[in-house]
Design an enzyme around this catalytic site. Structure first.
Site, short mmCIF file in Angstrom:
data_model
loop_
_atom_site.label_atom_id
_atom_site.label_comp_id
_atom_site.label_asym_id
_atom_site.label_seq_id
_atom_site.Cartn_x
_atom_site.Cartn_y
_atom_site.Cartn_z
N ASP A 160 0.84 -1.20 0.00
CA ASP A 160 0.00 0.00 0.00
C ASP A 160 0.87 1.26 0.00
OD1 ASP A 160 -2.25 1.86 0.80
OD2 ASP A 160 -3.30 -0.03 0.96
N HIS A 219 -3.52 6.33 3.36
CA HIS A 219 -4.29 5.17 2.90
C HIS A 219 -3.79 3.86 3.50
CE1 HIS A 219 -5.51 2.12 -0.14
NE2 HIS A 219 -6.59 2.87 -0.27
N SER A 551 -11.20 -0.19 -1.11
CA SER A 551 -9.93 -0.22 -0.36
C SER A 551 -10.16 -0.55 1.10
CB SER A 551 -9.26 1.16 -0.40
OG SER A 551 -8.41 1.27 -1.50
#
Ligand SMILES: *[C@@H]1O[C@H](CO)[C@@H](O)[C@H](O)[C@H]1NC(C)=O
Ligand SMILES: *[C@@H]1O[C@H](CO)[C@@H](O)[C@H](O)[C@H]1NC(C)=O
Ligand SMILES: *[C@@H]1O[C@H](CO)[C@@H](O)[C@H](O)[C@H]1NC(C)=O
Ligand SMILES: *[C@@H]1O[C@H](CO)[C@@H](O)[C@H](O)[C@H]1NC(C)=O
Ligand SMILES: *[C@@H]1O[C@H](CO)[C@@H](O)[C@H](O)[C@H]1NC(C)=O
Ligand SMILES: *[C@@H]1O[C@H](CO)[C@@H](O)[C@H](O)[C@H]1NC(C)=O
Ligand SMILES: *[C@@H]1O[C@H](CO)[C@@H](O)[C@H](O)[C@H]1NC(C)=O
Ligand SMILES: *[C@@H]1O[C@H](CO)[C@@H](O)[C@H](O)[C@H]1NC(C)=O
Ligand SMILES: *[C@@H]1O[C@H](CO)[C@@H](O)[C@H](O)[C@H]1NC(C)=O
Ligand SMILES: *[C@@H]1O[C@H](CO)[C@@H](O)[C@H](O)[C@H]1NC(C)=O
Length: 772
Positions: A160, A219, A551
């Site tokens: 990620d 994220h 996600s």
């Protein structure tokens, strides 16, 4: 679906605008390396090159492998001085990433051992434009009802944007010692990971020295928190949704592979390098929340090179978990669809962070926002709607678009998305607006976000947006107020499919039903690196934020897989194969919501989600840990499946198998022992028989009876209507025959049904999809 009336631009115009935006993004993703003089280096791109391993290479060292890979490269150096070779891959694929011109690639094609070269694509992390969140314990209840060990001993490889290690979600609060033999690097500042985050590496255009921190994106921090964040007390977003936060598997280890960057996105060459390292390190689960967006969606199995790399991982018992994508509600928008990749769609939870719009006529509409100042003014303000002229800039309240409009002291109506909605609120505030009503456009339907805005905001559904807009148009002095309702639970229907969740069928392998399952992915609360809201200090270590996207859905499933693996391990049971774990998740998922109604599709006014949109339905952790029966897929079955996909072209299959596999057997997707069933019934006389084999992982002695829902126009006949098991690990094979029942509904129609094996303890359900 309806369309915007009056001042709203039509959906067609919107669609054009959106795709234009995406094309721009994609253009930025190509990376021509420009230099003066020499050969035409403006054509240089990064390619992923698949080659056979050299003869007798079983025990080749890394240096030999690199020498072999370099032997395919041109001798000439690049004018820029950059090295040709970015990565020499060891496990994920047999091949390398290098800077080449198309002509140089053509030259390489003639060399012995060359298989294929694809330009390295850029993928995107799969959040919406918004920052949003979830309540795991109440949704899943997996911890209380089963002795799951909280994922202890399992390593989740999070591929990620990196991690914000100082966050308490990742503190070492009494983790067991490092797994035996674990030796991954940690390139975080000061070189130290801890007992929770046990590896952290980064990959950027061949450079592995950047720190895998996550201060600028967040994220990866959020995703890691959902999968395996610690219990953290007093977690909230701007004091909303307060409670005890935790990931699905709070005792699992995290190993970080940073491959997504703020400036260049997630390059395929970097992604494969991250997966390669994760395999070498020995993670148990690959958590991958990135994918392609239209118009770049993969149209064949190997075009999604992630699928090539995860094939290798899967063969080593590593579970690949990824996102459906955020390109819904259109069909055929999946970013991943390989049978061995667990593909997860996104649903809502039962929580809302409520804001209410009251119009001058007294009508009220409930929306959401996570910024709820307690200086509530119970005051009406004039409404402004700069986009009522039909101009797209003003419709979406883009930067500088409000110049020349008098929005001072007004509540401004803006259409949601296209740009970050929080930023949009900043533009409204800068222009003097006192509040903002974010209006969904038609395809966003009922999916709204509880962002940490910078001014009073209410994000409302398309249905409400139409009424608010009608009020604005039909009143000469329209007014409104925004009030705050705090955190509310018990919303119905729950779960509902998010409008943005990408939908099937895949553009290839149509007989493998994808997405597999859904999980919470709207307004999920998890760890965040910096403060949010209008007055951020950037100083707090304990911040949380709401994010939305597939996600956020995928790491729920990664965490559940850690729970399953850890339970098997701690119970001294056989660790199931990745396909068996996939089976456990799929056959116990629930296509119905908490009220027992079919899962609602938020992109519509009142339709339920079909099998191509929600797969088997909402994942259920409790049930997945005790599925009763599992469908296993042997490595040889995957090879036969690949031979079918590639019409027996062994060279194509070798890209996956990394050896000199020759096709001797081929099967179509419907014959793979997949837990869901997809078949084509193209005419009135269609008739198909397929086999499935189940393995008993429940009680030694258990009797299952078949119950099924036949798809319309189709009859189902079984070779067995009862399965009697007398021992654990016993396998039974049964056949299912599908015939048409008289007439055919017409080409293109979708049929859905299901087959369940039911004992007094377990229900094992295979969703059935018919392509008429
Ligand atoms: C180099 O390649 C670019 C892009 O394909 C092309 O536009 C340009 O004409 C080429 N230049 C030369 C000198 O061949
Ligand atoms: C590179 O140079 C070596 C030795 O000079 C030669 O044997 C080899 O064929 C060359 N490779 C290519 C791709 O031109
Ligand atoms: C999971 O399944 C169990 C048993 O069928 C049920 O009691 C529970 O409510 C389900 N949980 C969810 C989140 O659907
Ligand atoms: C651990 O990895 C380092 C390189 O990162 C290597 O030098 C060392 O030999 C490895 N140790 C073991 C025990 O494998
Ligand atoms: C890799 O990136 C680091 C940090 O950006 C930089 O200092 C270093 O020079 C780069 N190394 C190479 C080989 O490009
Ligand atoms: C989760 O839900 C429970 C019960 O609804 C609530 O008490 C708790 O505060 C919630 N936790 C979070 C983190 O939202
Ligand atoms: C908005 O536009 C102004 C003036 O053109 C510019 O200075 C500013 O950086 C822009 N803001 C954003 C967030 O793009
Ligand atoms: C869905 O809504 C439309 C328009 O309001 C209505 O005509 C239709 O009957 C509804 N369908 C269902 C299944 O409720
Ligand atoms: C592949 O080869 C097998 C055996 O040689 C044959 O039965 C099958 O029909 C072939 N499949 C395709 C798709 O050509
Ligand atoms: C099959 O067709 C008959 C006659 O049209 C109908 O009565 C029956 O309900 C159908 N059965 C199924 C399972 O669709």
């Amino acid at each position: 679906m309806g369309e915007f009336k009056g001042g709203f631009a039509s959906f067609l115009v919107l669609a054009f605008f959106l795709s234009f935006n995406i094309v721009l993004l994609v253009h930025c993703q190509l990376l021509p390396i420009v230099s003066d003089g020499g050969e035409n280096t403006s054509q240089i791109q990064t390619y992923i090159v698949h080659v056979l391993k050299p003869e007798g290479s079983k025990f080749l060292g890394a240096e030999d492998l690199e020498r072999w890979h370099k032997s395919f490269l041109p001798n000439s150096t690049l004018d820029t001085g950059e090295p040709r070779l970015l990565y020499s891959y060891k496990e994920a694929i047999s091949g390398f990433a290098a800077r080449l011109t198309p002509e140089e690639v053509r030259g390489m094609e003639k060399m012995d051992g060359f298989l294929r070269a694809n330009p390295s694509k850029r993928l995107q992390v799969q959040t919406t434009y918004t920052h949003k969140l979830l309540n795991l314990s109440t949704l899943f209840g997996a911890w209380s009802t089963s002795n799951s060990f909280y994922g202890e001993g399992i390593i989740i490889g999070v591929v990620d944007t990196g991690i914000h290690l100082p966050h308490p979600s990742f503190a070492d609060t009494g983790m067991p010692p490092l797994p035996r033999g674990w030796n991954a690097s940690c390139n975080l500042p000061r070189g130290s990971c801890n007992g929770k985050v046990i590896g952290a590496q980064s990959f950027k255009l061949g450079n592995t020295t950047n720190p895998p921190t996550d201060i600028d994106q967040g994220h990866g921090t959020h995703v890691a928190g959902i999968a395996a964040g610690n219990f953290v007390d007093n977690a909230d977003v701007l004091r909303l949704a307060p409670g005890r936060a935790s990931g699905m598997a709070p005792k699992a280890y995290i190993s970080v592979y940073k491959v997504c960057w703020k400036d260049i996105g997630c390059g395929m060459d970097d992604i494969i390098a991250g997966i390669d390292q994760a395999i070498l390190d020995g993670v148990h689960i690959l958590q991958m929340s990135f994918g392609a967006n239209p118009p770049d969606l993969p149209t064949s199995l190997d075009e999604d090179e992630v699928a090539v790399a995860t094939y290798s991982a899967m063969q080593k018992g590593i579970f690949p978990c990824t996102t459906a994508g955020n390109s819904g509600p259109d069909p055929k928008t999946l970013g991943h669809a390989a049978p061995w990749d667990m593909v997860v769609g996104a649903t809502t939870t039962d929580r809302r962070i409520r804001t209410t719009v009251t119009l001058g006529n007294g009508k009220q509409f409930h929306g959401e926002s996570a910024y709820q100042p307690n200086t509530i003014t119970n005051q009406f303000f004039p409404l402004a709607y700069p986009g009522s002229n039909g101009q797209l800039d003003q419709l979406f309240c883009l930067n500088n678009s409000l110049n020349g409009f008098n929005v001072k002291g007004k509540i401004v109506m803006c259409v949601a998305e296209v740009i970050d909605d929080i930023e949009k609120g900043g533009f409204v505030r800068n222009a003097g607006g006192v509040g903002m009503i974010l209006l969904n456009f038609d395809i966003s339907g009922f999916t709204i976000f509880s962002n940490a805005h910078h001014l009073p905001v209410s994000h409302v559904s398309y249905k409400d947006a139409m009424q608010i807009k009608d009020y604005f148009i039909s009143n000469s002095a329209p007014t409104a107020k925004i009030t705050f309702g705090g955190t509310i639970f018990g919303i119905h229907p729950t779960p509902a499919l998010a409008s943005f969740s990408s939908r099937g069928p895949a553009k290839y392998n149509r007989n493998i039903l994808k997405p597999d399952v859904t999980a919470p992915g709207v307004n999920i609360l998890s760890a965040w690196p910096v403060d949010v809201g209008p007055f951020p200090s950037n100083l707090k270590q304990k911040t949380f934020n709401f994010l939305s996207g597939t996600s956020m859905a995928a790491p729920h499933v990664s965490g559940i897989v850690a729970l399953i693996m850890s339970k098997l391990k701690n119970d001294n049971k056989r660790i199931w194969s990745t396909s068996e774990i996939q089976s456990a998740l799929i056959t116990t998922a629930n296509p119905f919501d908490l009220d027992g109604k079919p899962i609602f599709d938020e992109a519509t006014l009142n339709d339920s989600a079909n099998i191509l949109q929600r797969g088997a339905g909402q994942v259920n952790a409790t049930n997945a840990m005790d599925p009763g029966l599992v469908y296993n897929i042997e490595p040889d079955d995957y090879v036969a499946y690949l031979c079918g996909v590639y019409s027996n072209n062994s060279q194509d299959v070798q890209i996956f198998t990394q050896d000199n596999t020759q096709c001797t057997k081929s099967i179509p997707g419907k014959r793979l022992n997949y837990p869901s069933i997809g078949i084509g019934m193209k005419s009135r006389s269609s008739r198909t028989t397929i086999k499935r084999t189940v393995t008993n992982v429940g009680d030694a002695r258990e009797i299952y009876s078949a119950t099924f829902i036949e798809p319309p126009f189709v009859r189902i006949f079984l070779s067995h209507y009862q399965l009697s098991f007398t021992r654990l690990e016993q396998q039974i094979t049964y056949r299912i025959t599908f015939t048409m029942n008289g007439s055919h509904p017409g080409s293109g129609v979708i049929g859905q049904g299901q087959l369940s094996w039911v004992s007094n303890k377990h229900t094992v359900t295979s969703p059935i999809y018919i392509a008429f």
